[in-house]
Design an enzyme around this catalytic site. Structure first.
Site, PDB file in Angstrom:
ATOM      1  N   CYS A 123     109.590  -3.997 -48.403  1.00  0.00           N
ATOM      2  CA  CYS A 123     108.689  -4.109 -47.277  1.00  0.00           C
ATOM      3  C   CYS A 123     106.821  -4.184 -47.609  1.00  0.00           C
ATOM      4  O   CYS A 123     106.198  -4.530 -46.894  1.00  0.00           O
ATOM      5  CB  CYS A 123     108.851  -3.010 -46.318  1.00  0.00           C
ATOM      6  SG  CYS A 123     110.543  -2.992 -45.770  1.00  0.00           S
ATOM      7  N   HIS A 267     102.466  -3.077 -41.836  1.00  0.00           N
ATOM      8  CA  HIS A 267     103.920  -3.413 -41.805  1.00  0.00           C
ATOM      9  C   HIS A 267     104.412  -2.361 -40.728  1.00  0.00           C
ATOM     10  O   HIS A 267     104.162  -1.189 -40.700  1.00  0.00           O
ATOM     11  CB  HIS A 267     104.412  -2.996 -43.058  1.00  0.00           C
ATOM     12  CG  HIS A 267     105.848  -2.805 -43.316  1.00  0.00           C
ATOM     13  ND1 HIS A 267     106.612  -3.801 -42.713  1.00  0.00           N
ATOM     14  CD2 HIS A 267     106.632  -1.792 -43.452  1.00  0.00           C
ATOM     15  CE1 HIS A 267     108.012  -3.494 -42.747  1.00  0.00           C
ATOM     16  NE2 HIS A 267     107.825  -2.268 -43.253  1.00  0.00           N
ATOM     17  N   ASN A 297     112.123  -4.564 -37.720  1.00  0.00           N
ATOM     18  CA  ASN A 297     111.377  -4.479 -39.088  1.00  0.00           C
ATOM     19  C   ASN A 297     111.573  -5.568 -39.630  1.00  0.00           C
ATOM     20  O   ASN A 297     112.833  -5.865 -40.303  1.00  0.00           O
ATOM     21  CB  ASN A 297     111.918  -3.275 -40.011  1.00  0.00           C
ATOM     22  CG  ASN A 297     111.322  -3.144 -41.280  1.00  0.00           C
ATOM     23  OD1 ASN A 297     110.549  -3.956 -41.603  1.00  0.00           O
ATOM     24  ND2 ASN A 297     111.592  -1.859 -41.829  1.00  0.00           N
TER      25      ASN A 297
HETATM   26  C1  LIG Z   1     115.922   5.629 -38.745  1.00  0.00           C
HETATM   27  C2  LIG Z   1     114.932   6.532 -37.821  1.00  0.00           C
HETATM   28  C3  LIG Z   1     114.590   5.593 -36.502  1.00  0.00           C
HETATM   29  C4  LIG Z   1     115.794   7.541 -37.053  1.00  0.00           C
HETATM   30  O1  LIG Z   1     115.167   8.440 -36.271  1.00  0.00           O
HETATM   31  P1  LIG Z   1     115.058   9.700 -36.233  1.00  0.00           P
HETATM   32  O2  LIG Z   1     114.312  10.327 -35.090  1.00  0.00           O
HETATM   33  O3  LIG Z   1     114.641  10.331 -37.563  1.00  0.00           O
HETATM   34  O4  LIG Z   1     116.512  10.102 -35.806  1.00  0.00           O
HETATM   35  P2  LIG Z   1     117.422  10.852 -36.943  1.00  0.00           P
HETATM   36  O5  LIG Z   1     117.534  10.293 -38.400  1.00  0.00           O
HETATM   37  O6  LIG Z   1     116.804  12.293 -37.241  1.00  0.00           O
HETATM   38  O7  LIG Z   1     119.008  10.836 -36.298  1.00  0.00           O
HETATM   39  C5  LIG Z   1     118.906  11.741 -35.232  1.00  0.00           C
HETATM   40  C6  LIG Z   1     120.266  11.351 -34.385  1.00  0.00           C
HETATM   41  O8  LIG Z   1     120.548  10.006 -34.099  1.00  0.00           O
HETATM   42  C7  LIG Z   1     121.723   9.392 -34.513  1.00  0.00           C
HETATM   43  N1  LIG Z   1     121.338   8.086 -34.667  1.00  0.00           N
HETATM   44  C8  LIG Z   1     120.974   7.333 -35.830  1.00  0.00           C
HETATM   45  N2  LIG Z   1     121.046   6.017 -35.580  1.00  0.00           N
HETATM   46  C9  LIG Z   1     121.177   5.763 -33.983  1.00  0.00           C
HETATM   47  C10 LIG Z   1     121.384   4.802 -33.299  1.00  0.00           C
HETATM   48  N3  LIG Z   1     121.258   3.660 -33.626  1.00  0.00           N
HETATM   49  N4  LIG Z   1     121.761   5.071 -31.862  1.00  0.00           N
HETATM   50  C11 LIG Z   1     122.166   6.412 -31.474  1.00  0.00           C
HETATM   51  N5  LIG Z   1     121.991   7.500 -32.264  1.00  0.00           N
HETATM   52  C12 LIG Z   1     121.597   7.394 -33.604  1.00  0.00           C
HETATM   53  C13 LIG Z   1     121.802  10.160 -35.762  1.00  0.00           C
HETATM   54  O9  LIG Z   1     123.181  10.086 -36.361  1.00  0.00           O
HETATM   55  C14 LIG Z   1     121.519  11.373 -35.443  1.00  0.00           C
HETATM   56  O10 LIG Z   1     122.473  12.205 -34.721  1.00  0.00           O
HETATM   57  P3  LIG Z   1     122.777  13.626 -35.170  1.00  0.00           P
HETATM   58  O11 LIG Z   1     121.668  14.521 -34.667  1.00  0.00           O
HETATM   59  O12 LIG Z   1     124.122  13.918 -34.282  1.00  0.00           O
HETATM   60  O13 LIG Z   1     123.256  13.703 -36.696  1.00  0.00           O
HETATM   61  C15 LIG Z   1     113.662   6.825 -38.505  1.00  0.00           C
HETATM   62  O14 LIG Z   1     113.812   8.037 -39.160  1.00  0.00           O
HETATM   63  C16 LIG Z   1     112.964   5.813 -38.886  1.00  0.00           C
HETATM   64  O15 LIG Z   1     112.542   4.923 -38.349  1.00  0.00           O
HETATM   65  N6  LIG Z   1     112.885   6.042 -40.371  1.00  0.00           N
HETATM   66  C17 LIG Z   1     111.954   5.144 -41.250  1.00  0.00           C
HETATM   67  C18 LIG Z   1     112.819   4.042 -41.578  1.00  0.00           C
HETATM   68  C19 LIG Z   1     112.044   2.818 -42.215  1.00  0.00           C
HETATM   69  O16 LIG Z   1     111.081   2.635 -41.683  1.00  0.00           O
HETATM   70  N7  LIG Z   1     112.959   2.132 -43.240  1.00  0.00           N
HETATM   71  C20 LIG Z   1     112.289   0.983 -43.517  1.00  0.00           C
HETATM   72  C21 LIG Z   1     111.045   1.418 -44.264  1.00  0.00           C
HETATM   73  S1  LIG Z   1     110.241   0.015 -44.768  1.00  0.00           S
END
Ligand SMILES: CC(C)(COP(=O)(O)OP(=O)(O)OC[C@H]1O[C@@H](n2cnc3c(N)ncnc32)[C@H](O)[C@@H]1OP(=O)(O)O)[C@@H](O)C(=O)NCCC(=O)NCCS
Length: 340
Positions: A123, A267, A297
């Site tokens: 990215c 980004h 993204n």
């Molecule tokens: C991926 C992301 C959206 C997850 O959000 P978060 O607030 O960190 O959520 P968590 O990972 O703590 O997960 C919370 C819960 O939601 C659940 N969950 C994950 N994806 C889910 C979805 N699509 N729908 C519903 N629940 C979901 C998880 O399983 C977790 O459940 P649990 O508590 O029972 O284990 C976030 O961490 C993020 O955006 N990270 C950066 C990713 C990124 O930028 N990647 C590319 C970089 S270039």
């Protein structure tokens, strides 16, 4: 790497002469995803800011997306394909592992006088591309450089994994660089670029299979090693910290303060990451154009596509200061400060 211009004030600057973007027509909404995995529109919207994303049709490849964005950017820059000296395609989803996507694009575009190569910085690929092209233009090795961020990550995600499949979309964004034209204001151009890498973080965001470490076999496919694997929480924390520190360094390098920034072009991996960065930098959210709700993204395409949207809409005025930033797998990240 630090490539500012302190002490090099006589070096001619490069300028972004044209921008372009393309996203495939097929829209995948959060409601569509609700039917595929255990997720909800509310969860995706709240946690990421994404409402829909685009998905390329079978047969539509990364070079095709890149081509559409490139044609637009070249038109804006009043540049014919045969006038392009350098093509850089930032992508982690090239049409083929060999040769480079840039080779395929060069042919499709008819840019027969250009040398061309791919950049693998996920990215952050477009900010890496911008910094590299800037060097070639500054030194006169290229009069016209075409930088494209193009990714087709919907083909590299496991559509049964709710942790990743809700996040990504396909798109391309392009920028044409050349020397600062005489019509531009004094002091305009790319003022600085700063690139960074922390290779200790390769494990938090990767596609483990398909490379030479795990060449594709029945077993690697069974284990789904060819899909994006991500520790979302770690990526999130790292991204906010790295982008804030890098932007502070870029501002300091140029002797600017955050309130002098007119536009942030970032980004967009998650709207919350961008909001957290802006808050820590004390830059008002209205200065940052957000389009992740429509596209998800889009990896290396995100930053140039956003730049194109505000550029085409006439939102960037001559003399405006644009702070560009991106971060991705590696972890790789960087900034560019641009006086329009
Ligand atoms: C991926 C992301 C959206 C997850 O959000 P978060 O607030 O960190 O959520 P968590 O990972 O703590 O997960 C919370 C819960 O939601 C659940 N969950 C994950 N994806 C889910 C979805 N699509 N729908 C519903 N629940 C979901 C998880 O399983 C977790 O459940 P649990 O508590 O029972 O284990 C976030 O961490 C993020 O955006 N990270 C950066 C990713 C990124 O930028 N990647 C590319 C970089 S270039």
């Amino acid at each position: 790497m630090n490539r500012g211009r302190k002490g090099f004030t006589d070096v001619p600057r490069s300028y972004i002469l044209g921008t372009g973007a393309y996203a495939p027509e097929t829209v995948v909404t959060n409601a569509d995803l609700e039917k595929m995995v255990n997720t909800s529109d509310a969860w995706i919207s709240e946690r990421t800011g994404i409402h829909e994303r685009r998905r390329a049709q079978p047969g539509e490849n990364t070079s095709d997306l890149a081509l559409r964005a490139s044609i637009q950017a070249l038109e804006m820059a009043h540049t014919r394909p045969d006038e392009v000296d350098l093509i850089l395609v930032a992508t982690v989803t090239p049409d083929t592992l060999m040769p480079a996507c840039a080779a395929t694009l060069q042919y499709k575009l008819g840019a027969k006088n250009a040398f061309a190569f791919d950049i693998s910085a996920a990215c952050a690929g477009s900010i890496y591309g911008l910094a590299i092209a800037d060097q070639f233009v500054q030194t006169g090795k290229a009069k016209r450089a075409l930088v494209i961020g193009a990714d087709l990550l919907t083909r590299m995600i496991d559509w049964t994994d709710r942790n990743t499949c809700v996040l990504f979309g396909d798109a391309a964004g392009a920028m044409v660089l050349g020397p600062v034209p005489p019509s531009s204001g004094k002091g305009s151009g790319i003022l600085s670029t700063h690139l960074y890498m922390d290779g200790s973080q390769t494990g938090i965001l990767l596609i483990p299979g398909g490379g030479s470490a795990h060449p594709p076999t029945e077993e690697t496919v069974k284990q789904k090693l060819h899909y994006v694997s991500m520790n979302g929480r770690e990526v999130y924390k790292f991204a906010v910290r790295a982008l804030v520190d890098a932007t502070v360094a870029a501002l300091e390098h140029n002797g600017f303060t955050a309130d002098q920034v007119d536009h942030v072009v970032a980004h967009q991996a998650n709207v919350r990451i961008v909001e957290a960065v802006l808050e820590r930098l004390k830059i008002p959210a209205r200065k940052c154009h957000i389009n992740i709700s429509k596209y998800g993204n889009t990896s290396s395409a995100s930053m140039p596509m956003t730049l194109d949207e505000i550029n085409r809409a006439g939102k960037i005025k001559k003399g405006d200061l644009v702070a560009m930033m991106a971060i991705g797998a590696g972890m790789a990240w960087g900034t560019a400060m641009v006086r329009w």
